[in-house]
Design a protein around this motif. Structure first.
Motif, PDB file in Angstrom:
ATOM      1  N   PRO A 135       3.793  35.310   3.118  1.00  0.00           N
ATOM      2  CA  PRO A 135       2.240  35.823   3.292  1.00  0.00           C
ATOM      3  C   PRO A 135       1.446  35.786   2.285  1.00  0.00           C
ATOM      4  N   GLY A 136       0.829  35.513   3.244  1.00  0.00           N
ATOM      5  CA  GLY A 136      -0.878  35.043   2.521  1.00  0.00           C
ATOM      6  C   GLY A 136      -1.014  33.851   2.471  1.00  0.00           C
ATOM      7  N   ASP A 137      -1.554  33.363   1.279  1.00  0.00           N
ATOM      8  CA  ASP A 137      -1.918  31.727   0.769  1.00  0.00           C
ATOM      9  C   ASP A 137      -0.202  31.097   0.439  1.00  0.00           C
ATOM     10  N   MET A 138      -0.425  29.790   0.551  1.00  0.00           N
ATOM     11  CA  MET A 138       1.544  29.451   0.115  1.00  0.00           C
ATOM     12  C   MET A 138       1.574  29.239  -1.422  1.00  0.00           C
ATOM     13  N   PRO A 139       2.288  29.566  -2.068  1.00  0.00           N
ATOM     14  CA  PRO A 139       1.902  29.209  -3.879  1.00  0.00           C
ATOM     15  C   PRO A 139       2.368  27.979  -3.948  1.00  0.00           C
ATOM     16  N   PHE A 140       1.836  28.057  -5.432  1.00  0.00           N
ATOM     17  CA  PHE A 140       1.977  26.211  -5.944  1.00  0.00           C
ATOM     18  C   PHE A 140       3.354  25.787  -5.899  1.00  0.00           C
ATOM     19  N   HIS A 186      11.194  31.110  -2.565  1.00  0.00           N
ATOM     20  CA  HIS A 186       9.753  31.377  -3.989  1.00  0.00           C
ATOM     21  C   HIS A 186       9.416  33.235  -4.151  1.00  0.00           C
ATOM     22  N   GLY A 187       9.042  33.327  -4.922  1.00  0.00           N
ATOM     23  CA  GLY A 187       9.232  34.650  -4.222  1.00  0.00           C
ATOM     24  C   GLY A 187       8.791  35.321  -3.446  1.00  0.00           C
TER      25      GLY A 187
END
Length: 307
Positions: free
Chosen positions: A111-116, A136-137
């Motif tokens: 969900p949402g923007d791709m994490p770093f 990752h999260g």
């Protein structure tokens, strides 16, 4: 473990909407590793599945609720499931109606923007050429599995059926199964297996890719010999023949007479598998599967086997 895109596509084609449940994270002791997965589809009697995330209550409950479960579930195996492993498993459950949006190499979604951390993992994967499944999260990253190892199984008798049934679930194997008539095959073929029928199966050798691995176990010694001759002339990554020491000694002599060198003939492994496991078709299949998975060539003599 990897994401079996082709396997999922075949399941959707056969069953419609398919839920995929994957072990996304493990803390402590658990029955399966991160990336282990199963597919679940609805039936008139409830649900059916292929694959496994470890069995027991965890697997049953995950399959039963696959179409209504939250996307991510963190489950203590002891308190929540009554399983003795004692660890904690996070399951990712997703429902698919198509594989069109799934990429060919790496599947990163969430969900949402791709994490770093995901961007970093993808960059590292591009540089190194591989990636391991990891959560990752709320984002899951998995490599995509494609059938990249062509396996040609010559013969649909008891041993051939046992071998194909054992190897077919492995997503990296592209199995082509050859025999002389449809009646020699089981009524239902394992998913992903290509059936070829020919009055003269040996003529199909020309169509096998040179990197194919061959398992020769037909009903006929004459056909087995002709396939050995043709595979030596054609090129292959691996060739295994079911047979006794006497059968193989005769074949070696006749192959020399046809102009094949001892070094070439020695590339054919006979007997295949692990003969010390026994002569039952399933025992042979277990030994052959271990040989295929490990890539080992077993050349020692273990005693007579009927071929």
């Amino acid at each position: 473990m990897s994401f079996g895109r082709d396997t999922l596509s075949a399941a959707i084609a056969r069953h419609g909407r398919v839920a995929r449940v994957v072990v996304a994270d493990v803390q402590g002791s658990a029955p399966r590793e991160v990336g282990a997965s199963m597919l679940v589809w609805q039936t008139s009697k409830g649900f059916a599945q292929s694959g496994t995330i470890g069995g027991g209550t965890l697997e049953f409950e995950a399959a039963k609720h696959a179409f209504s479960a939250p996307r991510l579930q963190r489950l203590p195996l002891g308190p929540a499931m009554g399983q003795c492993c004692g660890g904690t498993v996070t399951l990712l459950t997703e429902v698919f109606e198509s594989v069109a949006a799934i990429p060919e190499e790496i599947f990163a979604r969430g969900p949402g923007d791709m994490p770093f951390s995901v961007k970093k993992a993808l960059s590292k994967a591009r540089a190194q050429g591989f990636i391991t499944p990891k959560l990752h999260g709320d984002w899951m990253v998995e490599p995509i599995t494609r059938a990249t190892r062509p396996i040609w199984v010559w013969g649909a008798g008891h041993v051939g059926r046992a071998i194909v049934a054992t190897l077919a679930p492995l997503p990296e194997l592209a199995i082509t199964w050859v025999d002389t008539s449809a009646e020699r095959f089981p009524e239902t073929l394992p998913k992903g297996v290509t059936q070829l029928i020919a009055d003269k199966p040996e003529a199909l050798m020309d169509y096998a890719p040179p990197e194919a691995e061959h398992l020769i176990l037909t009903y006929s010694h004459a056909l087995d010999f002709e396939l050995c001759h043709r595979v030596l002339s054609h090129g292959f990554a691996f060739a295994g023949l079911i047979g006794s020491r006497t059968k193989w000694a005769r074949f070696r002599g006749r192959l020399r007479d046809l102009g094949h060198t001892d070094a070439q003939i020695a590339r054919i492994c006979c007997p295949i598998g692990q003969p010390e496991l026994g002569k039952h078709p399933q025992a042979i299949a277990v030994g052959v599967a271990a040989q295929v998975i490990s890539g080992r060539k077993i050349t020692e003599s273990y005693g007579e086997r009927t071929g």
